[in-house]
Scaffold this motif. Structure first.
Motif, PDB file in Angstrom:
ATOM      1  N   GLY A 154       0.799  -1.212   0.000  1.00 30.37           N
ATOM      2  CA  GLY A 154       0.000   0.000   0.000  1.00 30.37           C
ATOM      3  C   GLY A 154       0.833   1.263   0.000  1.00 30.37           C
ATOM      4  N   HIS A 155       2.071   1.152   0.477  1.00 30.92           N
ATOM      5  CA  HIS A 155       2.986   2.292   0.466  1.00 30.92           C
ATOM      6  C   HIS A 155       3.961   2.234  -0.710  1.00 30.92           C
ATOM      7  CE1 HIS A 155       1.511   2.711   4.617  1.00 30.92           C
ATOM      8  NE2 HIS A 155       1.886   3.967   4.510  1.00 30.92           N
ATOM      9  N   GLY A 156       3.806   1.236  -1.566  1.00 31.68           N
ATOM     10  CA  GLY A 156       4.662   1.146  -2.748  1.00 31.68           C
ATOM     11  C   GLY A 156       6.025   0.561  -2.502  1.00 31.68           C
ATOM     12  N   VAL A 157       6.225  -0.087  -1.348  1.00 30.58           N
ATOM     13  CA  VAL A 157       7.507  -0.730  -1.052  1.00 30.58           C
ATOM     14  C   VAL A 157       7.345  -2.220  -1.328  1.00 30.58           C
ATOM     15  CG1 VAL A 157       9.239  -1.227   0.712  1.00 30.58           C
ATOM     16  CG2 VAL A 157       8.111   1.017   0.651  1.00 30.58           C
ATOM     17  N   GLU A 158       8.047  -2.715  -2.348  1.00 29.27           N
ATOM     18  CA  GLU A 158       7.807  -4.063  -2.868  1.00 29.27           C
ATOM     19  C   GLU A 158       8.905  -5.064  -2.536  1.00 29.27           C
ATOM     20  OE1 GLU A 158       5.168  -5.200  -4.356  1.00 29.27           O
ATOM     21  OE2 GLU A 158       4.037  -3.338  -4.612  1.00 29.27           O
ATOM     22  N   LYS A 159       9.888  -4.654  -1.739  1.00 26.16           N
ATOM     23  CA  LYS A 159      10.966  -5.591  -1.404  1.00 26.16           C
ATOM     24  C   LYS A 159      11.246  -5.538   0.092  1.00 26.16           C
ATOM     25  CE  LYS A 159      13.299  -5.817  -5.877  1.00 26.16           C
ATOM     26  NZ  LYS A 159      14.587  -5.654  -6.614  1.00 26.16           N
ATOM     27  N   LEU A 160      10.735  -6.532   0.807  1.00 25.25           N
ATOM     28  CA  LEU A 160      11.040  -6.721   2.222  1.00 25.25           C
ATOM     29  C   LEU A 160      12.103  -7.804   2.301  1.00 25.25           C
ATOM     30  CD1 LEU A 160       7.424  -6.571   3.711  1.00 25.25           C
ATOM     31  CD2 LEU A 160       9.100  -4.723   3.468  1.00 25.25           C
ATOM     32  N   CYS A 161      13.295  -7.397   2.725  1.00 18.43           N
ATOM     33  CA  CYS A 161      14.491  -8.244   2.615  1.00 18.43           C
ATOM     34  C   CYS A 161      14.785  -8.872   3.970  1.00 18.43           C
ATOM     35  CB  CYS A 161      15.685  -7.406   2.153  1.00 18.43           C
ATOM     36  SG  CYS A 161      15.320  -6.251   0.814  1.00 18.43           S
ATOM     37  N   LEU A 162      14.483 -10.147   4.109  1.00 14.43           N
ATOM     38  CA  LEU A 162      14.624 -10.815   5.403  1.00 14.43           C
ATOM     39  C   LEU A 162      16.010 -11.414   5.566  1.00 14.43           C
ATOM     40  CD1 LEU A 162      11.567 -10.470   5.151  1.00 14.43           C
ATOM     41  CD2 LEU A 162      11.302 -12.687   6.265  1.00 14.43           C
TER      42      LEU A 162
ATOM     43  N   GLY B  83       4.285 -14.234  -1.202  1.00  9.68           N
ATOM     44  CA  GLY B  83       4.515 -13.677  -2.520  1.00  9.68           C
ATOM     45  C   GLY B  83       5.882 -13.040  -2.638  1.00  9.68           C
ATOM     46  N   PRO B  84       6.210 -12.531  -3.832  1.00  8.37           N
ATOM     47  CA  PRO B  84       7.559 -12.047  -4.103  1.00  8.37           C
ATOM     48  C   PRO B  84       7.934 -10.755  -3.405  1.00  8.37           C
ATOM     49  CG  PRO B  84       6.138 -11.678  -5.996  1.00  8.37           C
ATOM     50  CD  PRO B  84       5.360 -12.520  -5.036  1.00  8.37           C
ATOM     51  N   ILE B  85       7.028 -10.159  -2.635  1.00 16.22           N
ATOM     52  CA  ILE B  85       7.437  -9.025  -1.813  1.00 16.22           C
ATOM     53  C   ILE B  85       8.453  -9.472  -0.764  1.00 16.22           C
ATOM     54  CG2 ILE B  85       5.567  -9.264  -0.111  1.00 16.22           C
ATOM     55  CD1 ILE B  85       5.435  -6.185  -0.047  1.00 16.22           C
ATOM     56  N   VAL B  86       8.420 -10.754  -0.414  1.00 16.69           N
ATOM     57  CA  VAL B  86       9.374 -11.342   0.536  1.00 16.69           C
ATOM     58  C   VAL B  86      10.590 -11.847  -0.219  1.00 16.69           C
ATOM     59  CG1 VAL B  86       9.786 -13.245   2.140  1.00 16.69           C
ATOM     60  CG2 VAL B  86       7.627 -11.975   2.231  1.00 16.69           C
ATOM     61  N   GLY B  87      11.754 -11.348   0.145  1.00 18.61           N
ATOM     62  CA  GLY B  87      13.014 -11.825  -0.411  1.00 18.61           C
ATOM     63  C   GLY B  87      14.056 -11.888   0.686  1.00 18.61           C
ATOM     64  N   ALA B  88      15.290 -12.116   0.288  1.00 16.90           N
ATOM     65  CA  ALA B  88      16.366 -12.306   1.260  1.00 16.90           C
ATOM     66  C   ALA B  88      17.298 -11.109   1.309  1.00 16.90           C
ATOM     67  CB  ALA B  88      17.174 -13.555   0.924  1.00 16.90           C
ATOM     68  N   ASN B  89      17.669 -10.729   2.528  1.00 14.51           N
ATOM     69  CA  ASN B  89      18.900  -9.978   2.741  1.00 14.51           C
ATOM     70  C   ASN B  89      19.924 -11.048   3.090  1.00 14.51           C
ATOM     71  OD1 ASN B  89      20.699  -7.647   3.339  1.00 14.51           O
ATOM     72  ND2 ASN B  89      20.638  -8.536   5.382  1.00 14.51           N
ATOM     73  N   LEU B  90      20.740 -11.424   2.116  1.00 11.56           N
ATOM     74  CA  LEU B  90      21.643 -12.560   2.304  1.00 11.56           C
ATOM     75  C   LEU B  90      22.882 -12.115   3.065  1.00 11.56           C
ATOM     76  CD1 LEU B  90      22.258 -15.528   1.781  1.00 11.56           C
ATOM     77  CD2 LEU B  90      23.386 -14.833  -0.345  1.00 11.56           C
ATOM     78  N   ASP B  91      22.964 -12.536   4.317  1.00 11.95           N
ATOM     79  CA  ASP B  91      24.155 -12.313   5.134  1.00 11.95           C
ATOM     80  C   ASP B  91      24.803 -13.671   5.354  1.00 11.95           C
ATOM     81  OD1 ASP B  91      26.015 -12.048   7.225  1.00 11.95           O
ATOM     82  OD2 ASP B  91      24.929 -10.372   8.098  1.00 11.95           O
ATOM     83  N   PRO B  92      25.900 -13.970   4.638  1.00 12.26           N
ATOM     84  CA  PRO B  92      26.474 -15.315   4.711  1.00 12.26           C
ATOM     85  C   PRO B  92      27.051 -15.667   6.068  1.00 12.26           C
ATOM     86  CG  PRO B  92      27.932 -13.851   3.497  1.00 12.26           C
ATOM     87  CD  PRO B  92      26.652 -13.090   3.711  1.00 12.26           C
ATOM     88  N   SER B  93      27.369 -14.666   6.881  1.00  6.52           N
ATOM     89  CA  SER B  93      28.036 -14.949   8.154  1.00  6.52           C
ATOM     90  C   SER B  93      27.181 -15.824   9.063  1.00  6.52           C
ATOM     91  CB  SER B  93      28.395 -13.640   8.864  1.00  6.52           C
ATOM     92  OG  SER B  93      27.238 -12.942   9.281  1.00  6.52           O
ATOM     93  N   HIS B  94      25.854 -15.663   9.000  1.00  7.79           N
ATOM     94  CA  HIS B  94      24.986 -16.459   9.863  1.00  7.79           C
ATOM     95  C   HIS B  94      24.888 -17.896   9.362  1.00  7.79           C
ATOM     96  CE1 HIS B  94      24.183 -12.589  11.469  1.00  7.79           C
ATOM     97  NE2 HIS B  94      23.503 -12.186  10.407  1.00  7.79           N
ATOM     98  N   LEU B  95      24.793 -18.054   8.054  1.00  3.42           N
ATOM     99  CA  LEU B  95      24.776 -19.403   7.498  1.00  3.42           C
ATOM    100  C   LEU B  95      26.058 -20.147   7.845  1.00  3.42           C
ATOM    101  CD1 LEU B  95      23.299 -18.657   3.958  1.00  3.42           C
ATOM    102  CD2 LEU B  95      22.097 -19.563   5.957  1.00  3.42           C
ATOM    103  N   MET B  96      27.181 -19.427   7.851  1.00  2.10           N
ATOM    104  CA  MET B  96      28.474 -20.071   8.122  1.00  2.10           C
ATOM    105  C   MET B  96      28.499 -20.733   9.489  1.00  2.10           C
ATOM    106  SD  MET B  96      30.933 -17.077   6.656  1.00  2.10           S
ATOM    107  CE  MET B  96      31.007 -16.669   4.901  1.00  2.10           C
ATOM    108  N   TRP B  97      28.080 -19.996  10.526  1.00  4.72           N
ATOM    109  CA  TRP B  97      28.196 -20.612  11.855  1.00  4.72           C
ATOM    110  C   TRP B  97      27.107 -21.652  12.088  1.00  4.72           C
ATOM    111  CZ3 TRP B  97      24.479 -20.824  15.500  1.00  4.72           C
ATOM    112  CH2 TRP B  97      23.510 -19.816  15.563  1.00  4.72           C
TER     113      TRP B  97
END
Length: 313
Positions: A158-166, A188-202
């Motif tokens: 509703g505010h025109g923000v289409e990328k929520l980066c988790l 839906g595709p409004i949900v995407g990733a903020n990919l921080d590899p450091s968390h996946l590593m540990w």
């Protein structure tokens, strides 16, 4: 790629000092935290929402240094059943409104983590046994996670923000690739990733395979490294000693400056794989290595990224 900076990395500096430092390093973007678990040292979300002049001044300071905002960040736990959750949810909504006013398409956040039925504290379920663990996890998704995210995604659209980066982060219901993709499929595709590899590593994940699996769902990337320490052999990766302010030598893993956990070969493959899946955007440096000063850590990371990343103008 383009190189950016999560300005919380330089939280001890003023806004002017931080922007000057970013410009001196020749960076392209900055990422501002607006609250949640951050003290928001460089922007005041309420003033920016209320005062057009304050927004113009911020944009002028960025423009005169050749900088742009890659994302606004409001990481917290909006699903916490207590006052903190209500505060984090309010910050999330303010951040989405501010992103719209500033013409920013990405808001970085975390999925949140609810409690169980009648509980007062969030409960992170990471095992399937005993049976009540699986039952609790499904209850969380059905009764808390999906209703919240359906409503928040509608609010954001509703505010025109289409990328929520988790950010795939511990103590969140979305913490790995399958949980991110599950929420994306539901919402839906409004949900995407903020990919921080450091968390996946540990946590024992593979950041390169995560890039391939997420593909077009990668909306923003943090440049941050983790080093597994000798203590992991006895402590396992499930570490609960203090991350900051404690004895780093006793921990099983630590956040470190880029290259001090994984070498140039890994980071070249990381950046090349991002390029292969079509992500040619910002690598936002998040410095949390207490062994170096923030200025040295950020400077070293910029030099490192220029060696390993394909730079797109």
């Amino acid at each position: 790629m383009k190189i950016g900076l999560n300005t919380d990395s330089l939280a001890h500096l003023s806004l002017t000092e931080t922007l000057d430092f970013a410009a001196e390093l020749g960076l392209d973007h900055v990422e501002f935290a607006t609250g949640g678990w951050s003290s928001a040292p460089h922007v005041n979300v309420d003033r920016l929402l209320d005062e057009e002049g304050t927004r113009r001044d911020l944009q002028a300071q960025l423009s005169e240094r050749g900088l742009r905002i890659s994302a606004l960040t409001c990481s917290g736990n909006p699903l916490d059943p207590g006052p903190a959750g209500r505060a984090h949810d309010a910050t999330t909504r303010k951040t989405i409104k501010l992103a719209a006013l500033l013409g920013i398409e990405r808001v970085v956040m975390m999925s949140g983590l609810p409690a169980g039925p009648g509980d007062t504290h969030p409960n992170w379920v990471v095992v399937s046994w005993p049976p009540e663990a699986t039952q609790l996890l499904e209850w969380q998704w059905r009764e808390a996670v999906l209703p919240y995210w359906r409503e928040l995604s509608s609010y954001s659209r509703g505010h025109g923000v289409e990328k929520l980066c988790l950010e795939l982060h511990a103590h969140q219901v979305v913490y790995n690739v399958p949980s991110l993709l599950r929420l994306r499929e539901e919402i839906g595709p409004i949900v995407g990733a903020n990919l921080d590899p450091s968390h996946l590593m540990w946590m024992g994940g593979d950041a390169i395979e995560a890039i391939r699996a997420l593909g077009e769902a990668i909306y923003h990337v943090h440049a941050k490294d983790t080093r597994l320490e000798p203590g992991v052999a006895l402590r396992t990766r499930l570490e609960n000693l203090p991350l900051f302010g404690g004895d780093r030598a006793e921990r099983a893993w630590n956040y470190v400056t880029l290259g001090d956990g994984n070498g140039e070969d890994f980071w070249r493959r990381f950046c090349a794989t991002l390029d292969e899946v079509g992500y040619r955007d910002v690598l936002s440096i998040e410095h949390e290595d207490t062994a170096l000063t923030p200025e040295d850590g950020v400077s070293n990371t910029v030099d490192f990224l220029r060696r390993v990343a394909p730079i797109h103008v």
